[in-house]
Motif scaffolding. Structure first.
Motif, PDB file in Angstrom:
ATOM      1  N   GLY A 146       0.841  -1.195   0.000  1.00  0.00           N
ATOM      2  CA  GLY A 146       0.000   0.000   0.000  1.00  0.00           C
ATOM      3  C   GLY A 146       0.870   1.237   0.000  1.00  0.00           C
ATOM      4  N   PRO A 147       0.244   2.412  -0.200  1.00  0.00           N
ATOM      5  CA  PRO A 147       1.008   3.662  -0.240  1.00  0.00           C
ATOM      6  C   PRO A 147       1.517   4.078   1.144  1.00  0.00           C
ATOM      7  N   ALA A 148       2.322   5.117   1.170  1.00  0.00           N
ATOM      8  CA  ALA A 148       2.940   5.617   2.399  1.00  0.00           C
ATOM      9  C   ALA A 148       1.889   5.926   3.467  1.00  0.00           C
ATOM     10  N   ALA A 149       2.172   5.505   4.692  1.00  0.00           N
ATOM     11  CA  ALA A 149       1.352   5.808   5.864  1.00  0.00           C
ATOM     12  C   ALA A 149      -0.073   5.243   5.775  1.00  0.00           C
ATOM     13  N   SER A 150      -0.232   4.167   5.023  1.00  0.00           N
ATOM     14  CA  SER A 150      -1.549   3.518   4.964  1.00  0.00           C
ATOM     15  C   SER A 150      -1.749   2.577   6.162  1.00  0.00           C
ATOM     16  N   GLY A 151      -0.694   2.375   6.948  1.00  0.00           N
ATOM     17  CA  GLY A 151      -0.809   1.539   8.148  1.00  0.00           C
ATOM     18  C   GLY A 151      -0.214   0.150   7.982  1.00  0.00           C
ATOM     19  N   LYS A 152       0.615  -0.031   6.957  1.00  0.00           N
ATOM     20  CA  LYS A 152       1.200  -1.351   6.678  1.00  0.00           C
ATOM     21  C   LYS A 152       2.050  -1.875   7.827  1.00  0.00           C
ATOM     22  N   GLY A 153       2.986  -1.022   8.293  1.00  0.00           N
ATOM     23  CA  GLY A 153       3.944  -1.464   9.305  1.00  0.00           C
ATOM     24  C   GLY A 153       3.259  -1.826  10.616  1.00  0.00           C
ATOM     25  N   THR A 154       2.355  -0.953  11.050  1.00  0.00           N
ATOM     26  CA  THR A 154       1.618  -1.172  12.301  1.00  0.00           C
ATOM     27  C   THR A 154       0.878  -2.512  12.235  1.00  0.00           C
ATOM     28  N   LEU A 155       0.231  -2.751  11.100  1.00  0.00           N
ATOM     29  CA  LEU A 155      -0.535  -3.981  10.914  1.00  0.00           C
ATOM     30  C   LEU A 155       0.392  -5.199  10.801  1.00  0.00           C
ATOM     31  N   ASP A 176      -9.875  -0.510   2.493  1.00  0.00           N
ATOM     32  CA  ASP A 176      -9.862   0.947   2.548  1.00  0.00           C
ATOM     33  C   ASP A 176      -9.921   1.326   4.025  1.00  0.00           C
ATOM     34  N   THR A 177      -8.838   1.905   4.541  1.00  0.00           N
ATOM     35  CA  THR A 177      -8.727   2.140   5.993  1.00  0.00           C
ATOM     36  C   THR A 177      -9.142   3.559   6.394  1.00  0.00           C
ATOM     37  N   ASP A 178      -9.671   4.321   5.449  1.00  0.00           N
ATOM     38  CA  ASP A 178      -9.998   5.723   5.736  1.00  0.00           C
ATOM     39  C   ASP A 178     -10.769   5.919   7.038  1.00  0.00           C
ATOM     40  N   ARG A 179     -11.788   5.094   7.227  1.00  0.00           N
ATOM     41  CA  ARG A 179     -12.619   5.270   8.421  1.00  0.00           C
ATOM     42  C   ARG A 179     -12.412   4.144   9.430  1.00  0.00           C
ATOM     43  N   LEU A 180     -11.300   3.427   9.309  1.00  0.00           N
ATOM     44  CA  LEU A 180     -11.034   2.330  10.244  1.00  0.00           C
ATOM     45  C   LEU A 180      -9.820   2.675  11.088  1.00  0.00           C
ATOM     46  N   ASN A 181      -9.892   2.386  12.393  1.00  0.00           N
ATOM     47  CA  ASN A 181      -8.671   2.569  13.179  1.00  0.00           C
ATOM     48  C   ASN A 181      -7.809   1.313  13.052  1.00  0.00           C
ATOM     49  N   ALA A 182      -6.600   1.382  13.615  1.00  0.00           N
ATOM     50  CA  ALA A 182      -5.646   0.280  13.433  1.00  0.00           C
ATOM     51  C   ALA A 182      -6.206  -1.040  13.983  1.00  0.00           C
ATOM     52  N   ASN A 183      -6.972  -0.974  15.086  1.00  0.00           N
ATOM     53  CA  ASN A 183      -7.548  -2.214  15.649  1.00  0.00           C
ATOM     54  C   ASN A 183      -8.556  -2.845  14.703  1.00  0.00           C
ATOM     55  N   ALA A 184      -9.381  -2.001  14.078  1.00  0.00           N
ATOM     56  CA  ALA A 184     -10.411  -2.530  13.169  1.00  0.00           C
ATOM     57  C   ALA A 184      -9.760  -3.167  11.946  1.00  0.00           C
ATOM     58  N   VAL A 185      -8.678  -2.564  11.451  1.00  0.00           N
ATOM     59  CA  VAL A 185      -7.971  -3.138  10.301  1.00  0.00           C
ATOM     60  C   VAL A 185      -7.378  -4.489  10.700  1.00  0.00           C
ATOM     61  N   TYR A 186      -6.762  -4.518  11.878  1.00  0.00           N
ATOM     62  CA  TYR A 186      -6.156  -5.766  12.368  1.00  0.00           C
ATOM     63  C   TYR A 186      -7.219  -6.868  12.482  1.00  0.00           C
ATOM     64  N   ASN A 243      -2.238  13.007   7.657  1.00  0.00           N
ATOM     65  CA  ASN A 243      -2.585  13.258   9.040  1.00  0.00           C
ATOM     66  C   ASN A 243      -1.907  12.239   9.971  1.00  0.00           C
ATOM     67  N   ARG A 244      -1.956  10.978   9.564  1.00  0.00           N
ATOM     68  CA  ARG A 244      -1.319   9.916  10.362  1.00  0.00           C
ATOM     69  C   ARG A 244       0.193  10.137  10.450  1.00  0.00           C
ATOM     70  N   ARG A 245       0.812  10.396   9.287  1.00  0.00           N
ATOM     71  CA  ARG A 245       2.272  10.575   9.276  1.00  0.00           C
ATOM     72  C   ARG A 245       2.661  11.830  10.048  1.00  0.00           C
ATOM     73  N   PHE A 246       1.859  12.911   9.912  1.00  0.00           N
ATOM     74  CA  PHE A 246       2.117  14.163  10.627  1.00  0.00           C
ATOM     75  C   PHE A 246       2.129  13.919  12.139  1.00  0.00           C
ATOM     76  N   LYS A 247       1.133  13.172  12.625  1.00  0.00           N
ATOM     77  CA  LYS A 247       1.066  12.880  14.071  1.00  0.00           C
ATOM     78  C   LYS A 247       2.295  12.102  14.524  1.00  0.00           C
ATOM     79  N   GLN A 248       2.707  11.116  13.705  1.00  0.00           N
ATOM     80  CA  GLN A 248       3.906  10.328  14.057  1.00  0.00           C
ATOM     81  C   GLN A 248       5.133  11.228  14.123  1.00  0.00           C
ATOM     82  N   LEU A 249       5.302  12.099  13.126  1.00  0.00           N
ATOM     83  CA  LEU A 249       6.497  12.947  13.056  1.00  0.00           C
ATOM     84  C   LEU A 249       6.487  13.987  14.166  1.00  0.00           C
TER      85      LEU A 249
HETATM   86  O1  CDP Z   1       3.889   1.463   7.317  1.00  0.00           O
HETATM   87  P1  CDP Z   1       3.016   2.602   6.830  1.00  0.00           P
HETATM   88  O2  CDP Z   1       3.814   3.771   6.383  1.00  0.00           O
HETATM   89  O3  CDP Z   1       2.029   2.153   5.795  1.00  0.00           O
HETATM   90  O4  CDP Z   1       2.133   3.096   8.038  1.00  0.00           O
HETATM   91  P2  CDP Z   1       2.367   3.011   9.638  1.00  0.00           P
HETATM   92  O5  CDP Z   1       3.633   3.726   9.958  1.00  0.00           O
HETATM   93  O6  CDP Z   1       2.195   1.619  10.102  1.00  0.00           O
HETATM   94  O7  CDP Z   1       1.098   3.809  10.185  1.00  0.00           O
HETATM   95  C1  CDP Z   1       1.032   5.194  10.205  1.00  0.00           C
HETATM   96  C2  CDP Z   1       0.253   5.656  11.435  1.00  0.00           C
HETATM   97  O8  CDP Z   1      -1.127   5.453  11.195  1.00  0.00           O
HETATM   98  C3  CDP Z   1       0.567   4.940  12.746  1.00  0.00           C
HETATM   99  O9  CDP Z   1       0.750   5.920  13.749  1.00  0.00           O
HETATM  100  C4  CDP Z   1      -0.662   4.115  13.031  1.00  0.00           C
HETATM  101  O10 CDP Z   1      -0.945   3.994  14.400  1.00  0.00           O
HETATM  102  C5  CDP Z   1      -1.772   4.917  12.342  1.00  0.00           C
HETATM  103  N1  CDP Z   1      -2.946   4.192  11.847  1.00  0.00           N
HETATM  104  C6  CDP Z   1      -2.873   2.924  11.323  1.00  0.00           C
HETATM  105  O11 CDP Z   1      -1.793   2.317  11.298  1.00  0.00           O
HETATM  106  N2  CDP Z   1      -3.990   2.289  10.831  1.00  0.00           N
HETATM  107  C7  CDP Z   1      -5.156   2.909  10.814  1.00  0.00           C
HETATM  108  N3  CDP Z   1      -6.222   2.288  10.316  1.00  0.00           N
HETATM  109  C8  CDP Z   1      -5.258   4.190  11.322  1.00  0.00           C
HETATM  110  C9  CDP Z   1      -4.120   4.829  11.826  1.00  0.00           C
END
Ligand code: CDP
Ligand code: CDP
Length: 214
Positions: free
Chosen positions: A7-16, A189-199, A142-148
């Motif tokens: 997936g694209p940058a900050a889509s939540g791949k690593g967290t998942l 599509d994770t737009d309206r899902l938090n990380a737990n819901a995606v997991y 927004n997600r990446r901004f919060k992390q940074l």
């Molecule tokens: O690895 P990738 O760049 O795809 O994303 P990430 O670094 O795993 O996630 C970016 C941020 O989005 C983290 O702070 C997650 O907690 C948050 N997040 C997520 O991972 N999944 C969601 N559905 C919503 C937010």
């Protein structure tokens, strides 16, 4: 067993991917780190990440020690990573390491989770379970901004958004292994899902797949 997460940058791949690997007791490889480490080392030499000769030499000589450190997480390094990642010989130099980890995971683990851009399409096209995560670029910025911001209170949202847009465009437009969904991937599509819901959604798919195999 290989689980591919793209997936694209900050889509939540690593967290998942990290959480899935922990739950399954599988090895985990963040393949973006290979490109980030290559980009960071080229920048450290004060060279241009698009300089093929230098980037290929760095990629060919990458060591495990190069893959750690907070500095790799900056958007500056992310941009350099996406520039070296567009060079076919850089990708070729990093391919073996990724395939080896996927097919022979260390420490007696029974499988591996890999996340990146081309895991389902190029690195492990044979992976039996593939996920493709997306979210709007604004949500991802927004997600990446919060992390940074946690590390650097002076981070600027508009700048993060612009960098992600440029990186998306470069990653999708390149000739080799562009960012695109594998035909047999499950799109979330994770737009309206938090990380737990995606997991939870992903683990439900994995369990369905595993029980169909029994
Ligand atoms: O690895 P990738 O760049 O795809 O994303 P990430 O670094 O795993 O996630 C970016 C941020 O989005 C983290 O702070 C997650 O907690 C948050 N997040 C997520 O991972 N999944 C969601 N559905 C919503 C937010
Ligand atoms: O964490 P984030 O999604 O922002 O980026 P990353 O996964 O660390 O990847 C950084 C850059 O490396 C991406 O923008 C891609 O250009 C490149 N990359 C790639 O080309 N192929 C992969 N399998 C992983 C990353």
């Amino acid at each position: 067993m290989i689980i591919a997460i793209d997936g694209p940058a900050a889509s939540g791949k690593g967290t998942l991917a990290r959480r899935v690997a922990d739950a399954m007791n599988y090895a985990y490889l963040d393949t973006g780190l290979l490109y980030r480490a290559t980009g960071a080392k080229v920048l450290a030499q004060k060279a241009d990440p698009a300089d093929e000769a230098i980037a290929v030499k760095v990629a060919e000589n990458l060591k495990a020690d190069d893959l750690s450190g907070d500095a790799l997480r900056s958007e500056k390094v992310g941009t350099a990573a996406s520039k070296v990642a567009a060079i076919p010989m850089v990708r070729a130099a990093l391919l073996d390491f990724q395939r080896r980890l996927a097919t022979t995971p260390p420490d007696g683990k029974r499988g591996a989770v890999l996340d990146g851009r081309d895991i389902g399409t190029v690195v492990c096209p044979e992976a039996p379970i593939k996920f493709y995560l997306t979210a709007s670029v604004e949500e991802r910025a927004n997600r990446r901004f919060k992390q940074l911001q946690e590390k650097n209170p002076a981070a600027i949202y508009e700048r993060v958004l612009k960098e992600l847009e440029e990186r998306d465009a470069r990653d999708s437009a390149r000739d080799v292994a562009p960012l695109k969904m594998a035909e047999d991937a499950i799109h979330i599509d994770t737009d309206r899902l938090n990380a737990n819901a995606v997991y939870d959604a992903v683990m439900a798919h994995i369990h369905t797949h595993m029980s169909a195999d029994d």
